[in-house]
Design a protein around this motif. Structure first.
Motif, short mmCIF file in Angstrom:
data_model
loop_
_atom_site.label_atom_id
_atom_site.label_comp_id
_atom_site.label_asym_id
_atom_site.label_seq_id
_atom_site.Cartn_x
_atom_site.Cartn_y
_atom_site.Cartn_z
N ASP A 106 -85.88 3.69 -2.23
CA ASP A 106 -85.08 4.13 -1.05
C ASP A 106 -85.02 5.50 -0.83
O ASP A 106 -84.23 5.84 -1.93
N SER A 107 -85.53 6.05 -0.50
CA SER A 107 -85.42 8.46 -0.04
C SER A 107 -83.27 8.08 0.06
O SER A 107 -82.94 9.58 -0.48
N THR A 108 -82.95 7.18 0.79
CA THR A 108 -81.95 7.55 1.24
C THR A 108 -80.65 7.54 0.04
O THR A 108 -79.86 7.87 -0.16
N PHE A 109 -81.28 6.62 -1.30
CA PHE A 109 -80.65 6.50 -2.71
C PHE A 109 -81.62 7.34 -3.77
O PHE A 109 -81.32 6.78 -4.89
N GLN A 110 -81.78 8.75 -3.56
CA GLN A 110 -82.65 9.27 -4.23
C GLN A 110 -82.48 10.70 -3.97
O GLN A 110 -81.60 11.42 -3.11
N GLU A 124 -70.58 7.68 1.99
CA GLU A 124 -71.49 7.66 1.83
C GLU A 124 -72.93 7.87 1.15
O GLU A 124 -72.26 8.00 -0.06
N GLN A 125 -74.29 7.50 1.51
CA GLN A 125 -74.89 7.28 -0.67
C GLN A 125 -74.77 6.66 -0.80
O GLN A 125 -75.03 6.81 -3.02
N LYS A 133 -77.85 -3.10 2.19
CA LYS A 133 -79.42 -2.68 2.78
C LYS A 133 -79.81 -3.77 2.24
O LYS A 133 -80.63 -4.40 2.61
#
Length: 286
Positions: A106-110, A124-125, A133
């Motif tokens: 997931d790019s949100t957590f990269q 955040e993140q 999620k």
């Protein structure tokens, strides 16, 4: 009496059942309990896997196929239908695995280079957001404790930030999670073998199935081989995961079309094995 020395299928089954019996005995499962589960599996296979394309087999036909009485077929069918439910242990292995997979894909957590980011626990993140999620109602602290226990995550001293050390969650010991993985891995292997045994009869290409085996390796080589095999296997799985993972609809966030075909469960399983070579070993007569 069944002669396991003449029937190829019996010989294969004995080889499967021998280590299975060891695992069952170690976990306190006696023969009677195992026999009950075998009956249930036979009934479910007869009812679900041998229809004629129009309707499921009747209890009478299932009784003929399995060798059980119609009364016993009905009893097992009722259990399978939930009329006489059997308690099952809920395992969190899939949830922990999905958290790790979300962290990887997931790019949100990269981070900027597409690698799993270093995460704070809250904010955040954050790791808590990752768990919410991909693991539903599981408490983030419980998930973190488990990932720390098996060495998948490490905590940075001073900041408390979390680093993903391994790209896969593998529980240890005879835990509920490990036993769930055992059931999934063995059933997947047997399903692949079964598919390949009849693939030529049904004009289907066989699924990929390969094994590398040697039976005369010096003991002083084994430790180096273990490390080499683990490293190369992990690299292969990570490469395959990088290719396939982004297509997973849960991870990609793509909207699922109600009219689309049913999704497919697929993957590659790699496992390592070793055992002493024993002449005249039970079930392997020369």
């Amino acid at each position: 009496m069944i002669d396991t020395n003449t029937n190829p299928l019996h010989k294969a089954l004995f080889r499967i059942l021998r280590p299975l019996a060891r695992l069952l005995l170690r976990n306190g499962v006696p023969y009677g309990e195992f026999s009950e589960l075998v009956k249930r599996a036979f009934v479910e296979a007869a009812l679900e896997d041998f229809s004629d394309g129009r309707r499921k087999p009747t209890d009478s036909r299932a009784a003929v196929m399995t060798g059980l009485t119609r009364k016993e077929v009905k009893r097992q069918r009722d259990i399978l239908a939930g009329e006489n439910p059997v308690p099952e242990t809920t395992s969190h292995a899939n949830r922990a695995s999905r958290v790790v997979s979300g962290w990887v894909h997931d790019s949100t957590f990269q981070s900027g280079d597409g690698q799993p980011a270093v995460l704070a626990f809250e904010g955040e993140q954050s790791f808590a957001g990752l768990v919410r999620k991909y693991s539903g109602d599981m408490p983030p602290r419980a998930v973190l404790d488990e990932l720390l226990r098996v060495g998948v995550v490490v905590v940075e001293e001073g900041t408390g930030h979390l680093h993903l050390r391994k790209r896969a969650y593998v529980p240890s010991g005879d835990s509920d999670d490990m036993l769930q993985i055992f059931g999934e891995d063995v059933s997947d292997l047997i399903a692949t073998v079964d598919y390949n045994l009849v693939s030529s009869e049904r004009d289907r290409l066989p699924l990929f199935q390969r094994t590398l085996t040697y039976n005369n390796i010096p003991p002083d080589v084994i430790e180096r081989w273990r490390k080499h095999a683990a490293g190369r296997s992990q690299a292969l799985l990570e490469d395959l995961d990088s290719w396939l993972g982004p297509y997973d609809q849960d991870l990609s966030g793509s909207v699922i079309d109600d009219n689309a075909a049913e999704p497919v469960r697929t993957g590659i399983s790699v496992f390592y094995f070793e055992e002493p070579v024993q002449a005249g070993k039970s079930g392997e007569h020369q």
